[in-house]
Design a protein around this motif. Structure first.
Motif, short mmCIF file in Angstrom:
data_model
loop_
_atom_site.label_atom_id
_atom_site.label_comp_id
_atom_site.label_asym_id
_atom_site.label_seq_id
_atom_site.Cartn_x
_atom_site.Cartn_y
_atom_site.Cartn_z
N THR B 170 0.80 -1.31 -0.03
CA THR B 170 -0.27 0.18 0.45
C THR B 170 0.51 1.34 0.03
OG1 THR B 170 -0.52 -0.42 2.26
CG2 THR B 170 -1.97 -0.96 1.33
N ASP B 171 1.94 1.34 -0.06
CA ASP B 171 2.63 2.25 0.05
C ASP B 171 4.66 2.88 -0.83
OD1 ASP B 171 4.66 0.38 0.87
OD2 ASP B 171 5.65 1.21 2.64
N TYR B 172 4.02 2.16 -1.39
CA TYR B 172 4.57 2.58 -2.74
C TYR B 172 5.15 3.70 -3.48
CZ TYR B 172 5.65 -2.46 -3.60
OH TYR B 172 6.43 -3.73 -2.72
N LEU B 173 3.06 4.82 -3.68
CA LEU B 173 3.56 5.77 -4.39
C LEU B 173 3.89 6.61 -3.04
CD1 LEU B 173 2.66 7.15 -6.37
CD2 LEU B 173 -0.14 7.51 -4.76
N GLU B 174 3.91 6.59 -2.22
CA GLU B 174 3.76 7.08 -0.95
C GLU B 174 6.42 7.63 -0.94
OE1 GLU B 174 2.15 6.61 2.70
OE2 GLU B 174 3.22 8.63 3.45
N HIS B 175 6.95 5.91 -1.51
CA HIS B 175 7.64 5.78 -2.07
C HIS B 175 8.48 6.70 -2.63
CE1 HIS B 175 11.58 3.26 0.27
NE2 HIS B 175 11.44 4.23 -1.13
N ALA B 176 7.64 6.73 -3.44
CA ALA B 176 7.97 7.16 -5.00
C ALA B 176 8.40 8.38 -4.80
CB ALA B 176 6.84 6.31 -5.88
N VAL B 177 6.84 8.87 -4.26
CA VAL B 177 6.93 10.60 -3.91
C VAL B 177 8.19 10.32 -3.06
CG1 VAL B 177 5.41 12.38 -2.73
CG2 VAL B 177 4.12 10.80 -4.34
N SER B 178 8.38 10.41 -1.98
CA SER B 178 9.87 10.79 -1.31
C SER B 178 11.04 10.51 -1.97
CB SER B 178 9.68 9.72 0.19
OG SER B 178 9.86 8.54 -0.34
N VAL B 179 11.14 10.29 -3.06
CA VAL B 179 12.35 9.45 -4.26
C VAL B 179 12.09 11.05 -5.09
CG1 VAL B 179 12.79 8.83 -6.00
CG2 VAL B 179 12.21 7.04 -3.55
N LEU B 180 10.78 11.55 -5.07
CA LEU B 180 10.94 12.58 -5.80
C LEU B 180 11.08 14.12 -5.54
CD1 LEU B 180 7.74 11.63 -8.52
CD2 LEU B 180 10.02 11.43 -8.86
N LEU B 181 10.51 13.78 -4.08
CA LEU B 181 10.36 14.87 -3.29
C LEU B 181 12.24 15.09 -3.60
CD1 LEU B 181 8.21 13.92 -0.56
CD2 LEU B 181 8.74 16.07 -2.61
N LYS B 182 13.46 14.08 -3.85
CA LYS B 182 14.90 14.85 -4.00
C LYS B 182 14.77 15.79 -4.61
CE LYS B 182 16.43 10.98 -4.25
NZ LYS B 182 17.51 9.12 -4.36
N TYR B 183 13.98 15.76 -6.29
CA TYR B 183 14.63 16.50 -7.03
C TYR B 183 13.06 17.70 -7.49
CZ TYR B 183 16.84 12.24 -7.76
OH TYR B 183 17.95 11.08 -8.09
N ARG B 184 12.27 17.20 -6.86
CA ARG B 184 11.18 18.62 -6.91
C ARG B 184 10.21 19.07 -5.37
NH1 ARG B 184 8.07 14.99 -12.07
NH2 ARG B 184 10.35 14.45 -12.64
N SER B 185 9.55 19.99 -6.19
CA SER B 185 9.25 20.87 -5.24
C SER B 185 7.86 20.36 -4.04
CB SER B 185 8.93 22.58 -5.41
OG SER B 185 8.04 23.15 -4.51
N GLY B 186 7.93 19.65 -3.17
CA GLY B 186 6.23 19.59 -2.32
C GLY B 186 4.58 20.20 -2.53
N ASP B 187 5.41 21.12 -4.07
CA ASP B 187 4.10 22.18 -4.61
C ASP B 187 3.92 21.48 -6.02
OD1 ASP B 187 4.00 23.60 -2.22
OD2 ASP B 187 5.40 25.18 -2.69
N THR B 188 4.77 20.90 -6.27
CA THR B 188 4.63 19.91 -7.73
C THR B 188 3.31 19.81 -7.82
OG1 THR B 188 6.65 19.72 -7.54
CG2 THR B 188 5.31 18.69 -9.21
#
Lengths: 244, 244
Positions: B170-188
């Motif tokens: 159930t937590d793959y999307l959350e994990h993927a978003v945490s990876v992307l937050l290294k590169y993109r603003s939380g406001d994306t």
């Protein structure tokens, strides 16, 4: 009456590959607006409509015209091949309507994008994670394009290249393949489809090290396999991992 | 008579979003084969056909059945939603027909893939280079999936996530978003479309830092913008770079 602008993707070019929604949007429109080449295709399928066309590179002008027609209360279908939402006209239509303060209804009708239609002719190359990358540097810096190619290489993603060549910049595909050769074998299958869905459609399956760059032009879509992609019986297959 | 197997993608689910080619393939088939949920959708549009369905996770069995029917001389349409060539059944059909030595004609009919239909409802988020990534780890190692997410992050590509959640993981999307937050603003901007084209379709536009993970399930497609994506008037737009 409030005007309406429908941004319609009509797929690769044949009427068979349009959706019912796309055909209805064109049939119901007062005016059908698009790039000259696309309008010439649609005139055959939908005779008797009012068409407005402009040449290549006139995207902004064409959008303004369509928005203005919708603002005057007309029902306008703005057409392009493939999917209106993937390298299509949907974004610029929203941007221009916004800038013009146009109080019109805007709807987007998706179509079959070139990656999908090319894949259906090549076999099943897009069965796994995929990058769609345009090699046109008209509006995207060359370095950013190649960075994305490099990332797709690191991630072992299947790649569909749109706009693999233009008249002015002819060596981008060759450059992209040289980047990918850092990560993938020269034997990696490559599919090239030219003039998808048109009379002179041409399908080529080759490998990264054997691409005939002279035969690639702006009417081609190029699919590069990942490390698992193979060719069997003239078809390019990327397995997803089912136990057969 | 030589049998025929057509692998048909029928798009998001409404008849309007099918292509003429997909509808013809189903109409002309002797047998229409597919996953139970899809068959239930098609029975409404094409009553009176002979349907064969199997449940989820029975893909290999379903393909064998379809190939066998085609080998007996029938014209079989193997159906699935979206595009048959993107996370669809085209690959496994070719693989199984090959393994069974089936001398049948196989054709693939592409459909509107979920990324395209979701984008058309969200605005115009896919106007630039794009990664399609499935978060299902049934057949793909978790680490490879997250490596691809990381690559899409480095390359600042728009991402469409397929299968963002399953019952077991159930937590793959959350994990993927945490990876992307290294590169993109939380406001994306993030767009989530659930049950595309169905009666209970739901469209949500939010940001990377405000995703309500509880509302995301296996019936959702999730689109994450790139660094240029913005929201205007409730629409998610990724500019391509046109000078307006």
């Amino acid at each position: 009456m409030k005007g309406k602008l429908t941004v319609v993707g009509f797929g690769p070019g044949s009427k068979e590959d349009m959706t019912f929604r796309a055909a209805s949007a064109i049939e119901e429109a007062d005016i059908v607006t698009g790039y000259t080449t696309y309008i010439d295709i649609l005139k055959e399928f939908f005779p008797g409509k009012i068409y407005k066309s402009t040449g290549m590179m006139k995207e902004v002008e064409r959008c303004r015209m369509a928005v203005e027609d919708a603002m005057s209360g007309k029902n306008v279908a703005m057409v392009s091949s493939g999917d209106s939402g993937i390298y299509g006209m949907a974004g610029i239509v929203y941007q221009i309507a916004d800038e013009m303060g146009a109080e019109i209804d805007i709807e987007t009708v998706p179509g079959i994008t070139a990656a999908s239609s090319a894949a259906s002719l090549l076999g099943a190359p897009l069965m796994h994670d995929l990058a769609l990358i345009s090699l046109s540097d008209l509006m995207t810096p060359f370095d950013l394009i190649m960075k994305r190619v490099d990332c797709a290489g690191i991630g072992d993603m299947v790649i569909a290249f749109y706009n693999p060549k233009s008249k002015s910049r002819t060596d981008y595909l060759e450059h992209a393949v040289s980047v990918l050769l850092k990560y993938r074998s020269g034997d990696t299958p490559v599919g090239i489809v030219r003039n998808i869905g048109r009379k002179d459609q041409k399908i080529t399956i080759t490998t990264m090290s054997r691409i005939d760059y002279a035969q690639v032009d702006m009417f081609c879509t190029v699919v590069i396999g990942n490390s698992q992609t193979y060719v069997s019986d003239g078809r390019m297959i990327t397995p997803r991992g089912y136990k057969i």
